[in-house]
Structure formats: structure tokens, C-alpha cells
Design a protein around this motif. Structure first.
Motif, PDB file in Angstrom:
ATOM      1  N   SER A  67      -9.257  80.477  -2.616  1.00 28.72           N
ATOM      2  CA  SER A  67     -10.087  81.683  -2.649  1.00 28.72           C
ATOM      3  C   SER A  67      -9.238  82.845  -2.161  1.00 28.72           C
ATOM      4  O   SER A  67      -8.183  82.621  -1.541  1.00 28.72           O
ATOM      5  N   ALA A  68      -9.687  84.047  -2.417  1.00 26.43           N
ATOM      6  CA  ALA A  68      -8.964  85.193  -1.863  1.00 26.43           C
ATOM      7  C   ALA A  68      -9.156  85.243  -0.354  1.00 26.43           C
ATOM      8  O   ALA A  68      -8.288  85.734   0.370  1.00 26.43           O
ATOM      9  N   THR A  69     -10.285  84.732   0.119  1.00 27.66           N
ATOM     10  CA  THR A  69     -10.501  84.668   1.569  1.00 27.66           C
ATOM     11  C   THR A  69      -9.413  83.802   2.203  1.00 27.66           C
ATOM     12  O   THR A  69      -8.766  84.217   3.173  1.00 27.66           O
ATOM     13  N   LEU A 108      -6.108  85.689   2.098  1.00 28.76           N
ATOM     14  CA  LEU A 108      -5.924  86.743   3.106  1.00 28.76           C
ATOM     15  C   LEU A 108      -5.624  86.127   4.472  1.00 28.76           C
ATOM     16  O   LEU A 108      -4.820  86.658   5.236  1.00 28.76           O
ATOM     17  N   THR A 110     -15.214  97.370   2.587  1.00 31.41           N
ATOM     18  CA  THR A 110     -14.618  96.267   1.829  1.00 31.41           C
ATOM     19  C   THR A 110     -15.422  95.002   2.064  1.00 31.41           C
ATOM     20  O   THR A 110     -16.298  94.955   2.922  1.00 31.41           O
ATOM     21  N   MET A 111     -15.110  93.969   1.315  1.00 31.76           N
ATOM     22  CA  MET A 111     -15.757  92.689   1.507  1.00 31.76           C
ATOM     23  C   MET A 111     -15.308  92.133   2.874  1.00 31.76           C
ATOM     24  O   MET A 111     -14.160  92.338   3.285  1.00 31.76           O
ATOM     25  N   SER A 153     -11.697  90.763   4.247  1.00 30.86           N
ATOM     26  CA  SER A 153     -10.508  91.579   4.537  1.00 30.86           C
ATOM     27  C   SER A 153     -10.312  91.697   6.050  1.00 30.86           C
ATOM     28  O   SER A 153      -9.187  91.773   6.537  1.00 30.86           O
ATOM     29  N   VAL A 210      -6.956  97.835   1.236  1.00 32.70           N
ATOM     30  CA  VAL A 210      -7.831  97.287   0.192  1.00 32.70           C
ATOM     31  C   VAL A 210      -7.874  98.261  -0.996  1.00 32.70           C
ATOM     32  O   VAL A 210      -7.998  99.462  -0.798  1.00 32.70           O
ATOM     33  N   ILE A 256     -10.179  99.189  -3.313  1.00 33.27           N
ATOM     34  CA  ILE A 256     -11.591  98.882  -3.520  1.00 33.27           C
ATOM     35  C   ILE A 256     -12.125  99.411  -4.863  1.00 33.27           C
ATOM     36  O   ILE A 256     -11.686 100.466  -5.332  1.00 33.27           O
ATOM     37  N   ASP A 294      -5.304  93.961  -0.368  1.00 28.68           N
ATOM     38  CA  ASP A 294      -6.412  93.155  -0.861  1.00 28.68           C
ATOM     39  C   ASP A 294      -6.828  93.776  -2.195  1.00 28.68           C
ATOM     40  O   ASP A 294      -7.571  94.750  -2.242  1.00 28.68           O
ATOM     41  N   GLN A 301     -10.451  93.400  -6.205  1.00 29.45           N
ATOM     42  CA  GLN A 301     -11.276  94.132  -7.165  1.00 29.45           C
ATOM     43  C   GLN A 301     -10.438  94.950  -8.145  1.00 29.45           C
ATOM     44  O   GLN A 301     -10.999  95.664  -8.976  1.00 29.45           O
ATOM     45  N   SER A 307      -8.562  87.875  -6.143  1.00 30.31           N
ATOM     46  CA  SER A 307      -9.612  86.855  -6.119  1.00 30.31           C
ATOM     47  C   SER A 307      -9.865  86.341  -7.522  1.00 30.31           C
ATOM     48  O   SER A 307      -9.785  87.093  -8.499  1.00 30.31           O
ATOM     49  N   GLY A 353     -11.341  80.736  -6.482  1.00 31.76           N
ATOM     50  CA  GLY A 353      -9.878  80.732  -6.497  1.00 31.76           C
ATOM     51  C   GLY A 353      -9.318  82.065  -6.048  1.00 31.76           C
ATOM     52  O   GLY A 353     -10.049  83.056  -5.901  1.00 31.76           O
TER      53      GLY A 353
HETATM   54  C1  LIG Z   1     -14.187  89.155  -3.626  1.00 34.00           C
HETATM   55  C2  LIG Z   1     -13.385  89.786  -2.574  1.00 34.00           C
HETATM   56  C3  LIG Z   1     -12.710  89.037  -1.606  1.00 34.00           C
HETATM   57  C4  LIG Z   1     -12.859  87.562  -1.418  1.00 34.00           C
HETATM   58  O1  LIG Z   1     -12.674  86.822  -2.555  1.00 34.00           O
HETATM   59  P1  LIG Z   1     -13.001  85.254  -2.579  1.00 34.00           P
HETATM   60  O2  LIG Z   1     -12.128  84.740  -3.668  1.00 34.00           O
HETATM   61  O3  LIG Z   1     -14.452  85.152  -2.892  1.00 34.00           O
HETATM   62  O4  LIG Z   1     -12.682  84.675  -1.258  1.00 34.00           O
HETATM   63  C5  LIG Z   1     -11.905  89.706  -0.704  1.00 34.00           C
HETATM   64  N1  LIG Z   1     -11.806  91.036  -0.735  1.00 34.00           N
HETATM   65  C6  LIG Z   1     -12.457  91.796  -1.625  1.00 34.00           C
HETATM   66  C7  LIG Z   1     -12.281  93.275  -1.593  1.00 34.00           C
HETATM   67  C8  LIG Z   1     -13.294  91.193  -2.565  1.00 34.00           C
HETATM   68  O5  LIG Z   1     -13.957  91.953  -3.443  1.00 34.00           O
END
Ligand SMILES: *Cc1c(COP(=O)(O)O)cnc(C)c1O
Length: 434
Positions: free
Chosen positions: A82-84, A87, A108-109, A112, A154, A156, A180, A183, A204, A216
């Protein structure tokens, strides 16, 4: 006659948009075929968490990473689940120490900022630019202390952060930058892909993003050492370092952040479609802007001269004083006309309970109350006035990731907005408690 047709649905008039838009659907035959091949091979993941040739994953993992490197023009791409996760790996890989401060946007999500906390480092929120909603370099500079070690920049909504200014700040203060770009895959800044100008860029691949593999993520870097540390953190670093002769043990605390063969096989096909998806959104956005830009008190997206926008969101800002009605009423009126995918506000992370109450690890305020934290960190309302005002009063977003809009859909959305705008006086009469 004319009058009644223009009457808002809220006031008993006809609804502008009577049907649901087609959901955004990026998966096709190619992905299905790619998955079938992996299924038939029986090897759904080939990773081994020991120093072995399979430490770097199987065939599809490597093929996907190679395709990502070639597309984005970077030296390394490291897939993660995942992007989580990505990061978190990134903060570890740049060598953050407990108590180090990392400057991050509140707009941001949540991941981050939590990626920073996962290494017991301290998120410091800087304010954003009202035009692009990205970190304001001036505010970043104001928030730098002797403890600042990195910037989480980020990109965004699909618009790249101001990497020229942020890189200059990073150079001056010896800071690392993580982008990040979850998006903004495919957005450009100075003819470079968003995410590729930082020490580490992160994308992400979750279901809601431009391209996806279900869940992913993928990281990019041009730094060999950072790339290797990312791969170690991805795959149980602590069990591997000895055999691998990795001498610097800093943050060699591993996870299982591995992405499987099925997801990578899907990712290979999805990446081929990225350009097309981004340009489709850019077309929709241009048509929306052509239809909306002249409405008084409504600001359509701002794109800086050296950038392109990938439109994860189509961000609008209301001039509430000029319009004379609160956002909520406009939002309700647009919703009633059948406009789908609007969001009032986005997020202001520093106002989440975790930061307001400083309760993260356990119940006693760790890491903020611990001796590793060098100073009293402020998360109170007022530290990011631009983000807070956008959140509470003026931001109205259109989620471009929800639906596949054709020209007719876009024209209906424009009609709905124009109808609401031609009824502003009637809406005023509702009063702000409506
Ligand atoms: C979606 C998103 C993430 C996390 O992505 P995942 O793959 O769901 O973990 C992190 N940062 C931003 C800005 C996002 O939009």
C-alpha cells in the motif's frame, strides 16, 4: 414556463441530473488475462524474507518495477502492499531518528502524517497554498527548527507541490524530501513526473486511485542506498542484514510490505493505461472549467505555469462573502440537482483527535510527552489558517475518481451549477440554518 424550468429541485422544480453516472472502471480484459496467467503458474508470491535471490520478489514484481522505472524515468522502483506501507518504509529509509521533526501538510490523507509517527518521529504541520492546496514553502520555512529532518511534500488532488521552492529549502537546511504522489501519478512539474524530484516518491495503487491493483503502492528513488534500505524494510530487514552484509543497522526494522504477483501482473497492465486515464480526466476538467469559470464567487482549479494537473479531485473554492450564502446551502442545492461526487471540505489532519489529544502510542502521550520529543508541539486550531478556512468554509471538491464522465454528464453538471448560481437570491432567503 422558463421560470419553472429554472426552479431548483429544492423548491419543487425539475431535477437537472436524473440518472447515476457510470462508475469509473479501469480494469479490462488485459488485467483479467494477466491474472489468469499468474493463477495458472501457481506462484502467487515468490518473496522470501531471507537473503536469497527471492528476497527481491518474483517475476511479476520485478517486471512491474522495471516498467515503473522506465515509465517514470527513475533508477529504482520498489513495489509495496500500500502507499501507507510505502510512506512508512520511506521515513525509515531516509534515516529518521526518534524525535526528529518532519514537516507535513494537514491537507492530505492521514497516512502522510502517521508514517512519521510510526518511527516515533514528530509530524509538524505547515499551512498550505490556497491555490494548489499543497504545502506553502513560506510556512514550511517558518516551521523549521534544529530538529527538522525532512519534508513530506504531498502532491494533493493531482497538482504537484512547489518542488523548486521546497528543494531550495531542503538544500539550505539539509533536509530530505518525500513526495506523497498518491493522487498525482502522471502529473508533471518542470517536465518531470510528480514524485520523481524528491529523495523518495510514493504512489498508491488502491482501488480509488487513477490506476490500481486492488491494494498496492510503489516507491521511486534515484538513490541506490535508499532503494536498498526500502527493499530491506519491505521484507524483514532484521532477518536479512547479517547475510547481506548491511553494516548500517539504523532503522533496519522490517515489515512484510510485499506486493504479490497477481497485483503486480495487474499493475503492469494498468500502467500502460495511465496516460490515457490522466488525459481523459484532463479533458473532463477542461470542459468543466469552460462551463464554470465565469460563475461569480466560484474559483475553478488553478494550475501553475510549470505544472500539469492529474485531477484526482477537481477542486473548487467558493468566495463566501461574494456569494453571501454558506457553502452548505450551495452544496445541498447541487446535491438536490443530482450532482454526484461532491465533497464539502477535505481534511485538516491536525484537528483529528489523535493530534488534539496527543494520544497515539499507549495512553500517555507518547511520543509527544517523551524525552525524545524536543519541544512542545502545537496542533491547536489556528496553526494552519488557510487549510482550516478551506475546510470549514470555502472548499468544494468534485471527486474525479468516482465516475467515468462523458461530455453529456459534464454538461449536466455545468447546468446544475449554473442553475444554482442563477438562484442564489432564492437560496439566500432560506437562511443559513437550512
Ligand atoms: C490514497 C492515499 C494514500 C494512501 O494510499 P494507500 O495505498 O491506500 O495506503 C496516501 N496519501 C495520499 C495523499 C492518498 O491519497
Amino acid at each position: 414556463m422558463e421560470n419553472s424550468k429554472n426552479r431548483l429541485f429544492l423548491f419543487g422544480g425539475p431535477k437537472t441530473i436524473k440518472s447515476e453516472f457510470e462508475p469509473y472502471h479501469s480494469i479490462g480484459r488485459e488485467e483479467t488475462e494477466a491474472v489468469r496467467q499468474v493463477m495458472e503458474s501457481g506462484v502467487l508470491s515468490q518473496f522470501l524474507g531471507v537473503w536469497h535471490k527471492d528476497f527481491y520478489g518474483g517475476e511479476k514484481v520485478r517486471e512491474f518495477e522495471k516498467a515503473w522505472m522506465d515509465f517514470f524515468g527513475v533508477k529504482h522502483a520498489i513495489s509495496v502492499n500500500s502507499a501507507t506501507s510505502g510512506l512508512i518504509a520511506a521515513i525509515g529509509a531516509i534515516g529518521i531518528e526518534p524525535g526528529d521533526e518532519v514537516i507535513v501538510s494537514p491537507w492530505t490523507m492521514c497516512a502522510s502524517a502517521t508514517a512519521i509517527l510510526h518511527w516515533n518521529a514528530i509530524p509538524v504541520f505547515a499551512d498550505i497554498e490556497p491555490e494548489t492546496f499543497n504545502l506553502d514553502p513560506k510556512s514550511v520555512e517558518d516551521n523549521i527548527t534544529p530538529y527538522t529532518k525532512a519534508i513530506m511534500a504531498v502532491d494533493i488532488f493531482g497538482h504537484p507541490a512547489d518542488m523548486d521552492a521546497l528543494s531550495a529549502i531542503a538544500d539550505k537546511h539539509d533536509l530530505k524530501i518525500i513526495s506523497d504522489s498518491a493522487q498525482s501519478p502522471g502529473a508533471l512539474i518542470n517536465a518531470n513526473y510528480a514524485g520523481t524530484l524528491a529523495d523518495i516518491g510514493s504512489y498508491s495503487l488502491n482501488y480509488h486511485k487513477h490506476i490500481h491493483t486492488g491494494e498496492g503502492g510503489i516507491l521511486v528513488t534515484n538513490d541506490d542506498e535508499i532503494a536498498e534500505r526500502l527493499r530491506l524494510i519491505r521484507n524483514h530487514a532484521e532477518a536479512v542484514v547479517e547475510e547481506k552484509d548491511q553494516v548500517d543497522l539504523k532503522n533496519m526494522l522490517g515489515y512484510n510490505f510485499r506486493l504479490g504477483e497477481i497485483e503486480c501482473a495487474i499493475g503492469i497492465e494498468q500502467l500502460k493505461k495511465l496516460d490515457g486515464f490522466v488525459s481523459a480526466r484532463q479533458r473532463v476538467a477542461r470542459r468543466l472549467t469552460t462551463g464554470l469559470y465565469d460563475l461569480p464567487g466560484l474559483r475553478t482549479p488553478v494550475i501553475k505555469a510549470n505544472c500539469t494537473h492529474a485531477y484526482y479531485m477537481y477542486p473548487l473554492v467558493l468566495d463566501i462573502e461574494k456569494i453571501g450564502i454558506k457553502r452548505h446551502i450551495i452544496y445541498r442545492a447541487l446535491l438536490a440537482e443530482g450532482v454526484q461526487g461532491l465533497s464539502e471540505g477535505y481534511v485538516t489532519l491536525h484537528l483529528l483527535p489523535m493530534y488534539q489529544k496527543k494520544i497515539a502510542y499507549g495512553s500517555k502521550g507518547f511520543p509527544w510527552t517523551s524525552e525524545i520529543c524536543h519541544r512542545d508541539i502545537e496542533y491547536h486550531r489556528g496553526i494552519c489558517p488557510i487549510a482550516e478556512d478551506l475546510q470549514e468554509n470555502s472548499y468544494l471538491g468534485y471527486k474525479m475518481c468516482l465516475n467515468d464522465l462523458n461530455d453529456d454528464d459534464v454538461d449536466l453538471i455545468v447546468m446544475a451549477f449554473r442553475k444554482v448560481w442563477s438562484n442564489l437570491d432564492n437560496l439566500k432567503d432560506l437562511g443559513n440554518d437550512f
